[in-house]
Design an enzyme around this catalytic site. Structure first.
Site, PDB file in Angstrom:
ATOM      1  N   HIS A  29       0.653  -1.347   0.030  1.00  0.00           N
ATOM      2  CA  HIS A  29      -0.036   0.206  -0.315  1.00  0.00           C
ATOM      3  C   HIS A  29       0.932   0.991   0.743  1.00  0.00           C
ATOM      4  O   HIS A  29       0.343   2.510   0.537  1.00  0.00           O
ATOM      5  CB  HIS A  29      -1.071  -0.062   1.010  1.00  0.00           C
ATOM      6  CG  HIS A  29      -2.024   1.444   1.301  1.00  0.00           C
ATOM      7  ND1 HIS A  29      -2.589   2.035   2.141  1.00  0.00           N
ATOM      8  CD2 HIS A  29      -2.095   1.038   0.733  1.00  0.00           C
ATOM      9  CE1 HIS A  29      -3.306   2.699   1.607  1.00  0.00           C
ATOM     10  NE2 HIS A  29      -3.983   1.883   0.934  1.00  0.00           N
ATOM     11  N   LYS A  79       3.562   3.824  -1.062  1.00  0.00           N
ATOM     12  CA  LYS A  79       3.661   5.273  -2.410  1.00  0.00           C
ATOM     13  C   LYS A  79       4.834   6.067  -2.334  1.00  0.00           C
ATOM     14  O   LYS A  79       4.639   6.986  -0.985  1.00  0.00           O
ATOM     15  CB  LYS A  79       1.775   6.549  -2.345  1.00  0.00           C
ATOM     16  CG  LYS A  79       0.864   5.632  -2.789  1.00  0.00           C
ATOM     17  CD  LYS A  79       0.223   5.332  -1.288  1.00  0.00           C
ATOM     18  CE  LYS A  79      -1.424   4.744  -1.625  1.00  0.00           C
ATOM     19  NZ  LYS A  79      -1.915   4.305  -0.938  1.00  0.00           N
ATOM     20  N   LYS A  83      -3.935  10.607   4.782  1.00  0.00           N
ATOM     21  CA  LYS A  83      -3.859   9.993   5.736  1.00  0.00           C
ATOM     22  C   LYS A  83      -3.244  11.307   7.145  1.00  0.00           C
ATOM     23  O   LYS A  83      -1.629  11.398   6.357  1.00  0.00           O
ATOM     24  CB  LYS A  83      -3.324   8.473   5.540  1.00  0.00           C
ATOM     25  CG  LYS A  83      -4.439   7.642   4.687  1.00  0.00           C
ATOM     26  CD  LYS A  83      -3.493   7.720   3.741  1.00  0.00           C
ATOM     27  CE  LYS A  83      -4.020   6.498   2.685  1.00  0.00           C
ATOM     28  NZ  LYS A  83      -5.471   6.342   2.490  1.00  0.00           N
ATOM     29  N   ASP A 110      -0.544  18.544  19.132  1.00  0.00           N
ATOM     30  CA  ASP A 110      -0.024  19.892  19.728  1.00  0.00           C
ATOM     31  C   ASP A 110       0.514  21.004  19.598  1.00  0.00           C
ATOM     32  O   ASP A 110       1.951  21.614  19.824  1.00  0.00           O
ATOM     33  CB  ASP A 110       0.703  19.229  21.208  1.00  0.00           C
ATOM     34  CG  ASP A 110      -0.385  19.020  22.108  1.00  0.00           C
ATOM     35  OD1 ASP A 110      -0.849  18.282  22.082  1.00  0.00           O
ATOM     36  OD2 ASP A 110       0.944  18.032  22.820  1.00  0.00           O
TER      37      ASP A 110
END
Length: 507
Positions: A224, A226, A427, A432
């Protein structure tokens, strides 16, 4: 005899099979819910249940691949040990949460992941810009281009990358391209792979599938990642596949896919190159020195796959602290046989490090129970937690299963934003305003346990600022869920969501 009667014989065989599967499940030590789900399925579905378990219940990996992962892991761990002392004494942790050094150390211990500092970056949020810039980088390549992606789809601006690769190979640049066999199945049937090979591009399928391979390993374990690396000086990674969204899944009813990529310079480039080179060597079943017949190896006449790992460390360390005001980045390459629960532990540590705010974007939200609890705990202790997911997704299972988690999050004060501008595929996590995760990792079981993923854990306020601004743009194009309105949806809808949630541990 009674045991020779067909019904009795079938019962005995079924009991033996159930016992064998039960022993296998117990010795694997999965989560209790996962174990009980499989045992129930195998018990109530004679022969069919065990067959399903054989196909998808165990992360079966070929012995050759396991040996390859072990060789690469030894190299990565050696490099991480070399870098750890330097990072510990030379990196300024003062701008970061107190847990940040522990997060970095966790990556070293669980995945052999060292940290390169002094990295330059630029975030891209428009697919057309990414594809055009990537094509320009390939056109400027002088020595090498390394590319691995989950999906390649022909049409539109994605074809510009294809043409740039063809031009690069024809002028003598070494081009290695690794594309997942299943994710890009339609592309593999198109004329484009043959055009690349005819131009001199070295092209391979990642994790090819066949009936014979399904006996020795699971065929739904997918690459998966890239990654694109040009001349060992520029790298790209992020959520975007090699697709132009104007030409991709137009009939899915979810709008265009919305992605983000980052263009990188510095020591992290060599770390990403090492990931791709390791994947290539595993698929080729040979050292990189012989991967391109008739040509010199990528990093010198005597380079091997293990040497390339050492090259990663050397380049990263050479660049360390030369530009100390720029980003520190830790590349986490995870997947079955490569790491165990490293990605899960890093996610939990990142969430646990937050004191004021966590913002997460993911297209698919079917989290591991510990991640769900960590998010609820963070919200409960007063940290602002914002989850941004697409209003519409292309996965039926994820669409309904993800909604079953919303009540538990909303009751603890988590803000859930449904993005309406297309299928949000980025994703990302920011914590913070100083720590970030960015890459290919979805917040679902598949990314945690089945896919080969790559993620950047970034220790830099400027990167976090830019990524947080991108996340805020998604939030502005979203609607916020109201807890009271959400809890009032029909029983049938809630039942469907909760029923499909049960399938999550079996993925």
């Amino acid at each position: 005899m009674i045991f020779l009667q067909p019904a009795s014989l079938t019962f005995v065989i079924h009991a033996i099979v159930v016992a064998a599967v039960a022993i296998h499940v117990i010795m694997r030590r999965p989560a209790t819910g996962v174990a009980l789900a499989w045992l129930l399925l195998v018990a109530i579905l004679p022969f069919v249940g065990p067959f399903i378990y054989f196909l998808i219940g165990n992360r079966r990996i070929s012995g050759r691949r396991i040996r390859g992962f072990r060789r690469l892991r030894r190299t990565y761990e050696r490099n991480a040990d070399m870098a750890a002392a330097t990072v510990a004494t030379g990196f300024d942790w003062s701008p970061f949460p107190a847990a940040a050094p522990g997060l970095y150390r966790l990556g070293c211990v669980t995945a052999g992941s060292d940290m390169a500092t002094g990295n330059g970056f630029r975030l891209f949020a428009q697919t057309q810009e990414v594809l055009a810039a990537l094509a320009r980088d390939i056109d400027a390549a002088k020595t090498s281009v390394l590319i691995e992606f989950y999906i390649w789809n022909q049409g539109g601006a994605a074809d510009e990358v294809l043409e740039a690769l063809i031009r690069a190979a024809r002028r003598g640049v070494r081009c290695l391209v690794l594309i997942d066999a299943v994710g890009a199945r339609p592309w593999w049937k198109s004329p484009q792979p043959q055009r690349l090979r005819e131009a001199g591009v070295h092209l391979r399928q990642a994790l090819p599938v066949s009936l014979l391979r399904s006996i020795f390993g699971r065929t739904d374990l997918r690459l998966h990642r890239k990654i694109a690396v040009i001349d060992q000086t520029i790298a790209w990674t992020g959520s975007m596949n090699l697709v132009d969204p104007r030409f991709f899944k137009k009939d899915a009813g979810v709008g265009e896919w919305i992605d983000a990529m980052v263009r990188l310079e510095g020591g992290v480039v060599t770390s990403l190159a090492a990931v791709m080179i390791g994947d290539w060597s595993l698929e080729a079943n040979q050292e990189l020195a012989t991967a391109a017949p008739g040509s010199q190896p990528l990093l010198g006449p005597s380079a091997t796959a293990e040497d390339l790992g050492d090259g990663r460390a050397a380049a990263a360390l050479a660049d360390t602290f030369a530009r100390a005001d720029r980003a520190g980045m830790q590349v986490m390459a995870t997947g079955p046989g490569e790491t165990e629960d490293a990605l899960l532990l890093m996610l939990l540590a990142l969430i646990g490090a937050a004191t004021t705010e966590i913002v997460l974007t993911t297209p698919y939200f079917v989290p591991e129970e510990s991640v769900l609890r960590a998010l609820r705990t963070a919200a409960g202790r007063g940290t602002r937690v914002v989850l941004v997911v697409p209003e519409k997704v292309d996965s039926f299972l994820s669409r309904y299963a993800s909604r079953s988690y919303y009540d538990e999050l909303l009751e603890m004060g988590v803000e859930i934003c449904l993005y309406r501008g297309g299928l949000l595929h980025t994703k990302s996590i920011t914590v913070d305003g100083s720590l970030s995760m960015f890459g290919t990792v979805n917040l679902d079981m598949r990314s945690l346990w089945l896919n080969y993923e790559v993620a950047l854990f970034v220790y830099d306020r400027d990167f976090a600022r830019d990524l947080r601004a991108l996340q805020e743009s998604y939030i502005r194009d979203s609607i916020r869920l109201d807890r009271n309105a959400w809890s009032g949806r029909p029983f049938a809808e809630r039942f469907m969501e909760n029923a499909l949630r049960l399938a999550g541990p079996l993925i």
